[in-house]
Design a protein around this motif. Sequence first.
Motif, mmCIF file in Angstrom:
data_model
loop_
_atom_site.group_PDB
_atom_site.id
_atom_site.type_symbol
_atom_site.label_atom_id
_atom_site.label_comp_id
_atom_site.label_asym_id
_atom_site.label_seq_id
_atom_site.Cartn_x
_atom_site.Cartn_y
_atom_site.Cartn_z
ATOM 1 N N PHE A 36 38.567 16.152 -9.605
ATOM 2 C CA PHE A 36 39.483 17.251 -9.302
ATOM 3 C C PHE A 36 40.515 16.844 -8.250
ATOM 4 O O PHE A 36 41.627 17.392 -8.229
ATOM 5 C CB PHE A 36 38.703 18.475 -8.836
ATOM 6 N N SER A 37 40.170 15.892 -7.376
ATOM 7 C CA SER A 37 41.151 15.391 -6.407
ATOM 8 C C SER A 37 42.283 14.674 -7.134
ATOM 9 O O SER A 37 43.461 14.853 -6.800
ATOM 10 C CB SER A 37 40.483 14.448 -5.407
ATOM 11 N N SER A 74 48.680 18.377 -2.413
ATOM 12 C CA SER A 74 48.684 16.937 -2.727
ATOM 13 C C SER A 74 48.110 16.132 -1.578
ATOM 14 O O SER A 74 47.366 15.162 -1.786
ATOM 15 C CB SER A 74 50.114 16.469 -3.017
ATOM 16 N N LEU A 75 48.424 16.549 -0.347
ATOM 17 C CA LEU A 75 47.894 15.874 0.833
ATOM 18 C C LEU A 75 46.375 15.991 0.905
ATOM 19 O O LEU A 75 45.675 15.025 1.233
ATOM 20 C CB LEU A 75 48.538 16.478 2.089
ATOM 21 N N VAL A 76 45.858 17.165 0.573
ATOM 22 C CA VAL A 76 44.408 17.362 0.547
ATOM 23 C C VAL A 76 43.762 16.485 -0.529
ATOM 24 O O VAL A 76 42.728 15.851 -0.304
ATOM 25 C CB VAL A 76 44.062 18.847 0.308
ATOM 26 N N GLY A 77 44.382 16.445 -1.716
ATOM 27 C CA GLY A 77 43.833 15.638 -2.801
ATOM 28 C C GLY A 77 43.823 14.155 -2.495
ATOM 29 O O GLY A 77 42.822 13.458 -2.734
ATOM 30 N N VAL A 78 44.925 13.647 -1.920
ATOM 31 C CA VAL A 78 45.009 12.215 -1.590
ATOM 32 C C VAL A 78 44.010 11.851 -0.499
ATOM 33 O O VAL A 78 43.320 10.830 -0.579
ATOM 34 C CB VAL A 78 46.444 11.853 -1.145
ATOM 35 N N SER A 79 43.912 12.692 0.541
ATOM 36 C CA SER A 79 43.027 12.377 1.667
ATOM 37 C C SER A 79 41.551 12.536 1.316
ATOM 38 O O SER A 79 40.692 12.030 2.042
ATOM 39 C CB SER A 79 43.373 13.267 2.865
ATOM 40 N N ALA A 80 41.246 13.235 0.206
ATOM 41 C CA ALA A 80 39.843 13.362 -0.206
ATOM 42 C C ALA A 80 39.327 12.084 -0.857
ATOM 43 O O ALA A 80 38.114 11.828 -0.834
ATOM 44 C CB ALA A 80 39.690 14.532 -1.180
ATOM 45 N N LEU A 81 40.219 11.274 -1.426
ATOM 46 C CA LEU A 81 39.793 10.072 -2.148
ATOM 47 C C LEU A 81 39.033 9.067 -1.276
ATOM 48 O O LEU A 81 37.983 8.565 -1.698
ATOM 49 C CB LEU A 81 41.013 9.396 -2.791
ATOM 50 N N MET A 107 43.884 15.525 5.767
ATOM 51 C CA MET A 107 43.231 16.609 5.030
ATOM 52 C C MET A 107 43.233 17.898 5.838
ATOM 53 O O MET A 107 43.498 18.986 5.293
ATOM 54 C CB MET A 107 41.790 16.234 4.675
ATOM 55 N N SER A 108 42.953 17.804 7.126
ATOM 56 C CA SER A 108 42.942 18.997 7.972
ATOM 57 C C SER A 108 44.333 19.616 8.047
ATOM 58 O O SER A 108 44.486 20.841 7.960
ATOM 59 C CB SER A 108 42.444 18.638 9.373
ATOM 60 N N VAL A 109 45.355 18.779 8.190
ATOM 61 C CA VAL A 109 46.740 19.278 8.216
ATOM 62 C C VAL A 109 47.071 19.961 6.890
ATOM 63 O O VAL A 109 47.634 21.068 6.863
ATOM 64 C CB VAL A 109 47.729 18.138 8.510
ATOM 65 N N GLY A 110 46.731 19.317 5.774
ATOM 66 C CA GLY A 110 46.997 19.894 4.464
ATOM 67 C C GLY A 110 46.260 21.205 4.247
ATOM 68 O O GLY A 110 46.812 22.164 3.692
ATOM 69 N N PHE A 111 45.001 21.272 4.708
ATOM 70 C CA PHE A 111 44.189 22.476 4.526
ATOM 71 C C PHE A 111 44.754 23.646 5.327
ATOM 72 O O PHE A 111 44.923 24.751 4.810
ATOM 73 C CB PHE A 111 42.746 22.189 4.942
#
Length: 325
Positions: A36-37, A74-81, A107-111
């Motif tokens: 899903f990321s 997108s930032l959350v998805g990339v940083s989850a990888l 990820m924290s910034v994106g969230f």
Amino acid sequence: MITMNITTATVVGGDKPDEKEMEHVQLAMMCATLLFSICTIITNLLTLAVMLRHGLIRKNTINMHIASLCASDSLVGVSALPFQLLQLTKSNHQEMVAITWTAAVAMSVGFFTCHSNAFLVGVNRVCATLAPHAYKRLVTTRRTLVALVICWAVSILVVASCAIATAQLSSGFTILVYPYKVLPDKFGSYFLTPLWVGYTVIMVILYSITTVTLYRISCRSSSSSFERQNRRMTRTIIFVICVLLLGLIPVIIVDTLPKTVGSESGYLYSYHMLHDAAFLMVIIPTAFNNFIYGWQLPDFNEALMNSMSLSKITFCVSATNDVVV
């Protein structure tokens, strides 16, 4: 002695299936989050690219919010990888320290920015629904841009400050296995959890007002094309934000739990498993929410079809040239 040996053998034999079950659950959770990321990255970057290429972002204020949501998701998805790959590979190279800290901050910034954007979208829709005639005068692109810049700047400042505080409390930088570890424990307990609860209540009130007002307006027999388009846009936004809020509820529940819960049972039913499940519930909506919104807009739909047709033509021309050469 024989009884003790039998008991020991039974316990050891009974532990192996539990360990295998824990490994299977953890692997399934990591693979689902990884999948899903990747979907989140693809759909949001595609939506953002189409909007940029065809100049849809500056066309109206709500598109600016959606573009910001695409960027934050997108930032959350990339940083989850990196975190999923770290758990899959069990890597402990020194380079992972910088990678995990950068990914946790991103990820924290994106969230935070994602949910701040959702609040701004709610305010936008309330203004558009309650005061449609004054909407264009009150909600301008310049004011929206200033609000989005402040939203991103505050998120970056807060997360960076928390990361510095965590590094000082930990006496240095170590590999972060989970992104929430970039935030101090007391910050999460005394600030984040009450913030998320209050945020959810405010958002429910905000979108309830919008929904009720939208229903009353829809009952009117006559309406202009602008009002019909505005209602359609608002309905889609309500769906998108409601799904986003539903994904936030597991995060609030997990944040209220002590981090030692289920620590004696390994991964299964532990805090880490609950955290992984909550994050999966967060990442799933980001994979399709903004794309669904864009698909409802005739301008975006037409721009997407044109982009796909242009890409297809470019590919065919390139293939033809290769054949000729």
